[in-house]
Design a protein around this motif. Structure first.
Motif, PDB file in Angstrom:
ATOM      1  N   CYS A 286      38.132  87.397  39.335  1.00 42.62           N
ATOM      2  CA  CYS A 286      39.544  87.604  39.051  1.00 42.62           C
ATOM      3  C   CYS A 286      39.788  89.084  38.756  1.00 42.62           C
ATOM      4  CB  CYS A 286      40.058  86.718  37.907  1.00 42.62           C
ATOM      5  SG  CYS A 286      39.387  87.098  36.281  1.00 42.62           S
ATOM      6  N   SER A 314      46.535  82.621  40.748  1.00 40.74           N
ATOM      7  CA  SER A 314      46.957  83.788  39.969  1.00 40.74           C
ATOM      8  C   SER A 314      47.927  83.378  38.868  1.00 40.74           C
ATOM      9  CB  SER A 314      47.615  84.822  40.882  1.00 40.74           C
ATOM     10  OG  SER A 314      46.679  85.363  41.789  1.00 40.74           O
ATOM     11  N   PRO A 357      42.147  85.591  42.337  1.00 39.55           N
ATOM     12  CA  PRO A 357      43.317  85.445  41.461  1.00 39.55           C
ATOM     13  C   PRO A 357      43.530  86.739  40.674  1.00 39.55           C
ATOM     14  CG  PRO A 357      41.985  83.471  41.389  1.00 39.55           C
ATOM     15  CD  PRO A 357      41.187  84.484  42.161  1.00 39.55           C
TER      16      PRO A 357
END
Length: 397
Positions: A286, A314, A357
């Motif tokens: 991420c 996300s 994300p």
């Protein structure tokens, strides 16, 4: 045995009918502190004595002599040589500690189900008091704030307050203790010690996941600048560094898109494109870009998080961070629930270009003098970093 909060908790849990395991872990963390590091005191290392247990009739084994500070009833402190119990193992200490509580500290034993009551019980025993200075109670509150989330999970703050209400209702607290705890707890003391102690591999099933942190801006671009001279680029780098440290102690891996005061590339657009590429090339799980907000209205305030338009993971990452902020810092949250989640949406280049994300967070408004002071405060920075860390960890699991 490798010393850590969770390992010690497991040992004390065997005696949970007469002591509160979480309270004792907090006590031992404080008692073994040396130069800012837990499990490092002389008694801990040389005598397996994690709570400063002195010579008493319930211990027939060897003793360890060392200088210690004593306190008279009027508060005067003086140094003397004292004999402390010496244990062959931590397990031996745990068993003897439990015996000591059962025999000499009935108020602690009566609060085996409540850590606040247990702390208060340390101030009054059958043959004296373990804690003689109210500052000791403050240190116990500090320890709760440091490791509460590790044991109580995402809603740890509420559980702390619920436990205090329970202790007060059951009259488990001695005069003055409830007010002191409320003040200390209510002040939300920032973390000065890592949330996770001990080896990372023992702390998180997510060990190995990589988080890319992007400190916004960088020389020659300072980002927004407050009236007091605070530069966004300086704040974002410091907060990102703090988050990286917390993540690594939690068992994750962390990388920064920039680790100096300068941005990556001289060309602004090329720099923005380079940041997500670094995360993609490294295979980050991420990506979180750190920024400070700014507005022409100097009263604008609050925290917000952005994702790109549309619904995907996300949004889950941003939501976890926002909810962590709501629980632990509070204040104004600038959210947009029009699509069912609290993050805002914008096509920012740094989050548009990531494969993982990603979200962009605006910590506070540097254009607001009151929020600028917070952004420049190292203590607030640590708290913000710890909160974002919890949000990321909540998302990654």
């Amino acid at each position: 045995m490798e010393l850590s909060a969770k390992n010690l908790y497991a040992l004390f849990e065997r005696h949970k009918k007469i002591l509160n395991p979480f309270a004792v872990v907090c006590q031992c963390r404080h008692e073994t502190m040396y130069r800012g590091k837990v499990w490092s005191s002389e008694l801990c290392l040389k005598a397996n004595n994690l709570a400063g247990l002195k010579k008493w009739p319930g211990w027939l084994g060897p003793f360890y002599s060392k200088n210690s500070w004593e306190q008279k009833p009027d508060g005067t402190k003086y140094e003397k040589v004292s004999e402390f119990c010496r244990y062959a193992s931590v397990e031996g200490f745990v068993a003897n500690y439990a015996t000591k509580i059962e025999r000499d500290y009935p108020l602690c034993a009566a609060s085996a189900d409540n850590f606040w009551g247990y702390f208060s019980g340390l101030f009054k025993g059958r043959v004296g008091a373990w804690a003689t200075d109210l500052a000791y109670l403050d240190r116990m509150v500090d320890q709760v704030l440091i490791i509460g989330s590790v044991f109580f999970g995402a809603d740890w703050a509420q559980k702390c307050w619920d436990a205090l209400e329970y202790a007060a209702a059951k009259k488990r607290l001695q005069p003055g203790h409830e007010e002191r705890i409320r003040q200390r707890l209510g002040a939300a003391i920032p973390l000065s010690i890592p949330l996770w102690d001990g080896p990372a591999s023992a702390k998180s099933p997510s060990t190995g996941k990589l988080i890319c942190l992007d400190p916004g801006h960088g020389d020659p671009d300072p980002g927004a600048v407050g009236k007091g001279g605070t530069k966004e680029a300086v704040v974002t780098l410091r907060v990102a560094e703090l988050i990286a440290g917390e993540l690594e102690r939690a068992g994750y891996r962390a990388m920064l898109t920039r680790s100096t005061s300068k941005r990556l590339l001289a060309n602004y657009k090329a720099d923005l494109n380079k940041r997500p590429k670094l995360a993609n090339d490294a295979g980050a799980n991420c990506f979180v870009s750190i920024h400070c907000n700014s507005a022409t209205n100097s009263t604008s305030q609050g925290f917000e998080a952005y994702t790109t338009p549309g619904q995907n993971n996300s949004d889950k990452l941003a939501t976890c961070i926002i909810e962590a902020w709501r629980r632990e810092i509070g204040g104004v949250l600038r959210t947009d629930m029009s699509d069912g989640d609290p993050d805002k949406e914008a096509n920012f280049a740094v989050i548009r270009g990531t494969k993982s994300p990603s979200c962009l967070v605006e910590l506070a408004f540097i254009s607001n003098p009151a929020e600028e002071k917070k952004l420049a405060d190292p203590t607030w920075q640590k708290k913000a970093a710890a909160t974002i860390t919890r949000g990321i960890a909540s998302y990654l699991g």
